[in-house]
Design a protein around this motif. Sequence first.
Motif, PDB file in Angstrom:
ATOM      1  N   ALA A  43     -69.934  13.395  17.552  1.00 39.95           N
ATOM      2  CA  ALA A  43     -69.006  12.278  17.325  1.00 39.95           C
ATOM      3  C   ALA A  43     -67.672  12.561  18.013  1.00 39.95           C
ATOM      4  O   ALA A  43     -67.077  11.669  18.624  1.00 39.95           O
ATOM      5  CB  ALA A  43     -68.804  12.051  15.830  1.00 39.95           C
ATOM      6  N   LEU A  44     -67.219  13.812  17.933  1.00 39.25           N
ATOM      7  CA  LEU A  44     -65.944  14.175  18.558  1.00 39.25           C
ATOM      8  C   LEU A  44     -66.044  14.239  20.081  1.00 39.25           C
ATOM      9  O   LEU A  44     -65.034  14.100  20.765  1.00 39.25           O
ATOM     10  CB  LEU A  44     -65.436  15.507  17.985  1.00 39.25           C
ATOM     11  N   PHE A  45     -67.227  14.436  20.618  1.00 41.34           N
ATOM     12  CA  PHE A  45     -67.387  14.361  22.075  1.00 41.34           C
ATOM     13  C   PHE A  45     -67.155  12.926  22.552  1.00 41.34           C
ATOM     14  O   PHE A  45     -66.711  12.695  23.668  1.00 41.34           O
ATOM     15  CB  PHE A  45     -68.777  14.826  22.527  1.00 41.34           C
ATOM     16  N   GLN A  46     -67.460  11.966  21.688  1.00 39.97           N
ATOM     17  CA  GLN A  46     -67.272  10.552  22.025  1.00 39.97           C
ATOM     18  C   GLN A  46     -65.815  10.133  21.871  1.00 39.97           C
ATOM     19  O   GLN A  46     -65.299   9.326  22.635  1.00 39.97           O
ATOM     20  CB  GLN A  46     -68.146   9.655  21.140  1.00 39.97           C
ATOM     21  N   LYS A  47     -65.159  10.677  20.835  1.00 40.22           N
ATOM     22  CA  LYS A  47     -63.757  10.357  20.541  1.00 40.22           C
ATOM     23  C   LYS A  47     -63.131  11.644  20.013  1.00 40.22           C
ATOM     24  O   LYS A  47     -63.427  12.061  18.893  1.00 40.22           O
ATOM     25  CB  LYS A  47     -63.680   9.238  19.501  1.00 40.22           C
ATOM     26  N   MET A  50     -60.465  12.207  15.419  1.00 41.24           N
ATOM     27  CA  MET A  50     -60.954  11.276  14.411  1.00 41.24           C
ATOM     28  C   MET A  50     -60.496  11.724  13.031  1.00 41.24           C
ATOM     29  O   MET A  50     -60.328  12.918  12.782  1.00 41.24           O
ATOM     30  CB  MET A  50     -62.489  11.222  14.427  1.00 41.24           C
ATOM     31  N   THR A  51     -60.328  10.757  12.137  1.00 32.69           N
ATOM     32  CA  THR A  51     -60.025  11.100  10.746  1.00 32.69           C
ATOM     33  C   THR A  51     -61.321  11.531  10.061  1.00 32.69           C
ATOM     34  O   THR A  51     -62.424  11.246  10.544  1.00 32.69           O
ATOM     35  CB  THR A  51     -59.434   9.901   9.986  1.00 32.69           C
ATOM     36  N   MET A  52     -61.155  12.172   8.924  1.00 38.10           N
ATOM     37  CA  MET A  52     -62.327  12.563   8.122  1.00 38.10           C
ATOM     38  C   MET A  52     -63.144  11.322   7.755  1.00 38.10           C
ATOM     39  O   MET A  52     -64.369  11.338   7.806  1.00 38.10           O
ATOM     40  CB  MET A  52     -61.888  13.282   6.851  1.00 38.10           C
ATOM     41  N   ALA A  53     -62.448  10.249   7.388  1.00 39.59           N
ATOM     42  CA  ALA A  53     -63.132   9.011   7.002  1.00 39.59           C
ATOM     43  C   ALA A  53     -63.909   8.423   8.176  1.00 39.59           C
ATOM     44  O   ALA A  53     -65.028   7.932   8.003  1.00 39.59           O
ATOM     45  CB  ALA A  53     -62.124   7.991   6.461  1.00 39.59           C
ATOM     46  N   GLU A  82     -55.400  18.358  11.940  1.00 42.89           N
ATOM     47  CA  GLU A  82     -53.990  18.001  12.114  1.00 42.89           C
ATOM     48  C   GLU A  82     -53.632  16.925  11.103  1.00 42.89           C
ATOM     49  O   GLU A  82     -54.381  15.965  10.928  1.00 42.89           O
ATOM     50  CB  GLU A  82     -53.737  17.444  13.525  1.00 42.89           C
ATOM     51  N   ARG A  83     -52.487  17.053  10.480  1.00 43.36           N
ATOM     52  CA  ARG A  83     -51.992  16.024   9.564  1.00 43.36           C
ATOM     53  C   ARG A  83     -51.324  14.919  10.366  1.00 43.36           C
ATOM     54  O   ARG A  83     -50.659  15.178  11.372  1.00 43.36           O
ATOM     55  CB  ARG A  83     -50.962  16.605   8.588  1.00 43.36           C
ATOM     56  N   ASP A  84     -51.505  13.700   9.917  1.00 42.35           N
ATOM     57  CA  ASP A  84     -50.827  12.565  10.529  1.00 42.35           C
ATOM     58  C   ASP A  84     -49.332  12.707  10.250  1.00 42.35           C
ATOM     59  O   ASP A  84     -48.934  13.023   9.130  1.00 42.35           O
ATOM     60  CB  ASP A  84     -51.360  11.259   9.925  1.00 42.35           C
ATOM     61  N   THR A  85     -48.514  12.488  11.264  1.00 43.03           N
ATOM     62  CA  THR A  85     -47.068  12.651  11.106  1.00 43.03           C
ATOM     63  C   THR A  85     -46.451  11.558  10.241  1.00 43.03           C
ATOM     64  O   THR A  85     -45.403  11.761   9.640  1.00 43.03           O
ATOM     65  CB  THR A  85     -46.361  12.672  12.484  1.00 43.03           C
ATOM     66  N   TYR A  92     -56.577  14.502  10.729  1.00 43.45           N
ATOM     67  CA  TYR A  92     -57.378  14.291  11.937  1.00 43.45           C
ATOM     68  C   TYR A  92     -58.145  15.561  12.254  1.00 43.45           C
ATOM     69  O   TYR A  92     -57.664  16.672  12.033  1.00 43.45           O
ATOM     70  CB  TYR A  92     -56.489  13.932  13.127  1.00 43.45           C
ATOM     71  N   VAL A  93     -59.327  15.386  12.773  1.00 44.84           N
ATOM     72  CA  VAL A  93     -60.131  16.497  13.270  1.00 44.84           C
ATOM     73  C   VAL A  93     -60.133  16.373  14.783  1.00 44.84           C
ATOM     74  O   VAL A  93     -60.370  15.291  15.327  1.00 44.84           O
ATOM     75  CB  VAL A  93     -61.566  16.444  12.712  1.00 44.84           C
ATOM     76  N   VAL A  94     -59.849  17.493  15.448  1.00 40.26           N
ATOM     77  CA  VAL A  94     -59.702  17.500  16.899  1.00 40.26           C
ATOM     78  C   VAL A  94     -60.520  18.651  17.473  1.00 40.26           C
ATOM     79  O   VAL A  94     -60.519  19.758  16.923  1.00 40.26           O
ATOM     80  CB  VAL A  94     -58.208  17.686  17.283  1.00 40.26           C
ATOM     81  N   LEU A  95     -61.194  18.394  18.575  1.00 36.76           N
ATOM     82  CA  LEU A  95     -61.914  19.468  19.264  1.00 36.76           C
ATOM     83  C   LEU A  95     -60.924  20.479  19.827  1.00 36.76           C
ATOM     84  O   LEU A  95     -59.904  20.100  20.397  1.00 36.76           O
ATOM     85  CB  LEU A  95     -62.741  18.907  20.423  1.00 36.76           C
ATOM     86  N   THR A  96     -61.244  21.752  19.696  1.00 40.49           N
ATOM     87  CA  THR A  96     -60.461  22.797  20.347  1.00 40.49           C
ATOM     88  C   THR A  96     -61.014  22.968  21.762  1.00 40.49           C
ATOM     89  O   THR A  96     -62.088  22.430  22.082  1.00 40.49           O
ATOM     90  CB  THR A  96     -60.607  24.135  19.598  1.00 40.49           C
ATOM     91  N   PRO A  97     -60.335  23.715  22.618  1.00 40.29           N
ATOM     92  CA  PRO A  97     -60.914  23.997  23.943  1.00 40.29           C
ATOM     93  C   PRO A  97     -62.314  24.623  23.838  1.00 40.29           C
ATOM     94  O   PRO A  97     -63.213  24.264  24.604  1.00 40.29           O
ATOM     95  CB  PRO A  97     -59.905  24.958  24.569  1.00 40.29           C
ATOM     96  N   THR A  98     -62.512  25.513  22.863  1.00 37.24           N
ATOM     97  CA  THR A  98     -63.836  26.113  22.655  1.00 37.24           C
ATOM     98  C   THR A  98     -64.850  25.050  22.268  1.00 37.24           C
ATOM     99  O   THR A  98     -65.992  25.064  22.737  1.00 37.24           O
ATOM    100  CB  THR A  98     -63.767  27.202  21.555  1.00 37.24           C
ATOM    101  N   GLY A  99     -64.435  24.118  21.414  1.00 40.54           N
ATOM    102  CA  GLY A  99     -65.318  23.028  21.014  1.00 40.54           C
ATOM    103  C   GLY A  99     -65.691  22.134  22.186  1.00 40.54           C
ATOM    104  O   GLY A  99     -66.841  21.712  22.324  1.00 40.54           O
ATOM    105  N   LYS A 100     -64.721  21.857  23.047  1.00 46.86           N
ATOM    106  CA  LYS A 100     -64.982  21.014  24.224  1.00 46.86           C
ATOM    107  C   LYS A 100     -65.985  21.663  25.167  1.00 46.86           C
ATOM    108  O   LYS A 100     -66.764  20.973  25.826  1.00 46.86           O
ATOM    109  CB  LYS A 100     -63.676  20.729  24.965  1.00 46.86           C
ATOM    110  N   GLU A 101     -65.988  22.989  25.209  1.00 51.80           N
ATOM    111  CA  GLU A 101     -66.921  23.712  26.080  1.00 51.80           C
ATOM    112  C   GLU A 101     -68.373  23.558  25.645  1.00 51.80           C
ATOM    113  O   GLU A 101     -69.284  23.847  26.414  1.00 51.80           O
ATOM    114  CB  GLU A 101     -66.564  25.199  26.113  1.00 51.80           C
TER     115      GLU A 101
END
Length: 140
Positions: A43-47, A50-53, A82-85, A92-101
């Motif tokens: 899912a994160l490869f697509q976007k 993303m939020t947990m929801a 990451e928390r929304d400011t 938010y859940v975000v891919l790290t560089p390792t995750g993107k690999e």
Amino acid sequence: MKTRDIISLISRIRQKVNAFIISELSQGGMEGIVVSHGDILYALFQKERMTMAEIASKIGKDKSTVTALVNKLVNYGYVSKERDTRDSRVTYVVLTPTGKELKPLFEEISQKVLEVFYTNVTEEEKEELLRILCKIDCNL
């Protein structure tokens, strides 16, 4: 074929596909990752953010399950939170560089699954299967 036989067959196919995916992930050096982790990563490869929801909705799991799965992915270093400011309740859940690999590995595994899945299945049979599965999905 009786309904319970069909359900049993679908369950066996799902178990076999999951075992195949886990085996491929393990061969790719991703020990401890389960299919549900893969669903989140995909899912994160697509976007990439993303939020947990959003993830819960996308993968069809409840938010508490997603939170536990995401926490494990954080521990592995594949994602960060990451928390929304503007709203600290939103994470938010975000891919790290390792995750993107991992994206090429996931694409390779997906291709292998499809190749095995559709061995000896004609294009017409694929279309019919998709048509019937869409119909069942709409019914549910």
